[in-house]
Design an enzyme around this catalytic site. Structure first.
Site, PDB file in Angstrom:
ATOM      1  N   SER A  49       4.272  -4.947   4.508  1.00  0.00           N
ATOM      2  CA  SER A  49       3.213  -5.408   3.611  1.00  0.00           C
ATOM      3  C   SER A  49       2.502  -4.232   2.949  1.00  0.00           C
ATOM      4  O   SER A  49       2.095  -4.330   1.791  1.00  0.00           O
ATOM      5  CB  SER A  49       2.219  -6.301   4.349  1.00  0.00           C
ATOM      6  OG  SER A  49       1.601  -5.605   5.409  1.00  0.00           O
ATOM      7  N   GLU A  50       2.356  -3.104   3.664  1.00  0.00           N
ATOM      8  CA  GLU A  50       1.747  -1.919   3.061  1.00  0.00           C
ATOM      9  C   GLU A  50       2.417  -0.657   3.585  1.00  0.00           C
ATOM     10  O   GLU A  50       2.775  -0.571   4.757  1.00  0.00           O
ATOM     11  CB  GLU A  50       0.250  -1.816   3.384  1.00  0.00           C
ATOM     12  CG  GLU A  50      -0.561  -3.050   3.105  1.00  0.00           C
ATOM     13  CD  GLU A  50      -0.844  -3.317   1.647  1.00  0.00           C
ATOM     14  OE1 GLU A  50      -0.582  -2.412   0.822  1.00  0.00           O
ATOM     15  OE2 GLU A  50      -1.313  -4.421   1.339  1.00  0.00           O
ATOM     16  N   THR A  51       2.552   0.309   2.698  1.00  0.00           N
ATOM     17  CA  THR A  51       2.926   1.672   3.068  1.00  0.00           C
ATOM     18  C   THR A  51       1.822   2.594   2.574  1.00  0.00           C
ATOM     19  O   THR A  51       1.407   2.521   1.411  1.00  0.00           O
ATOM     20  CB  THR A  51       4.267   2.075   2.445  1.00  0.00           C
ATOM     21  OG1 THR A  51       5.303   1.231   2.960  1.00  0.00           O
ATOM     22  CG2 THR A  51       4.611   3.523   2.769  1.00  0.00           C
TER      23      THR A  51
END
Length: 272
Positions: A49-51
């Site tokens: 979902s996030e990096t």
């Protein structure tokens, strides 16, 4: 940036102390800024979902950017917690707090032996008129939910429901959710057990995230909403995704604090 360089990365489960739960974020430590195209490509490759991408500026100050698999976002809680976890517990930096320069301004993050505290912007939810619920263009009235109230909360919309079980049992129709002109759709209700004040789930199909496991940024507004409803400034929240996650919250005049635990899942090097 040249080829044959290797940059460390870590995958951290945020807002949990248990394996295979919480919200996983990739954290990449860079030596300097690089192109948006490369950052987006790496985030798409991780497909979390996030990096988060970090590079050092001076002293305890770091530049921090967050990318979903499809775009950059202005604020992300779990990837910020994961970033502080990496600096403090993987790189073993001795700073008691870290200052992250982001699209949402400078974020102050503090850690101790077990938890990390994020001081995040306070987002005031604004109640929508009931008329809005019945506008076909809004698409909210097409969702199979018994909605108590709807709020605008920064880039997100909050749908308040009456009971926790309605949040837990909701089967999202992502095509309908994607028609709502917003970053994310949050559904929330009071907790039915004394060990938590409220529960929530978060959907952002327009940003490439059908359902986010534990969304720190959403709690910048949820904390304010439930603080007013329950008459308390310290709250405990659970996000009822399949992975679940717990966030301890504090509501202050100028900010909201999000407190959570974290665990490293994997570590390695990006081969460029």
């Amino acid at each position: 940036m040249t080829y044959n360089q290797h940059f460390p990365f870590f995958v951290v489960d945020a807002f949990t102390s248990n394996p295979f739960s919480g919200n996983p974020a990739a954290v990449c430590i860079l030596e300097e800024a690089t192109s948006d195209e490369w950052l987006q490509g790496v985030a798409a490759e991780f497909n979390l979902s996030e990096t988060a991408f970090l590079w050092h500026q001076q002293n305890n100050q770091w530049k921090l950017r967050w990318f979903t698999p499809t775009c950059e976002v202005k604020l992300c809680g779990h990837a910020t917690l994961a970033s502080a976890h990496v600096l403090a517990r993987e790189l073993c930096l001795k700073d008691e707090e870290f200052l992250f320069s982001t699209l949402s301004g400078t974020l102050v993050v503090k850690g101790n032996e077990n938890t990390i505290t994020l001081n995040f912007p306070k987002i005031e939810p604004k109640l929508f008129s009931n008329i809005y619920l019945h506008e076909q263009t809004a698409a909210i009235d097409t969702l199979d939910l018994n909605i108590v109230a709807v709020y605008q909360a920064g880039e997100d919309i909050i749908l308040e429901l009456a009971h926790e079980d309605e949040v837990l049992d909701y089967e999202p129709q992502f095509d309908k959710l994607a028609k709502i002109d917003t970053r994310g759709v949050i559904i929330t209700a009071p907790g039915k057990n004394p060990d938590r004040d409220f529960v929530s789930r978060f959907f952002a199909p327009r940003f490439g995230i059908n359902e986010d496991p534990v969304t720190g940024s959403a709690h910048c507004s949820l904390a304010v909403l439930w603080s007013k409803k329950l008459g308390k400034s310290s709250l405990r929240a659970e996000q009822l995704s399949k992975r679940r996650g717990i966030i301890e919250l504090g509501v202050y005049p100028e900010h909201v604090s999000l407190i959570g635990e974290s665990r490293t899942f994997s570590r390695g090097n990006l081969a460029l």
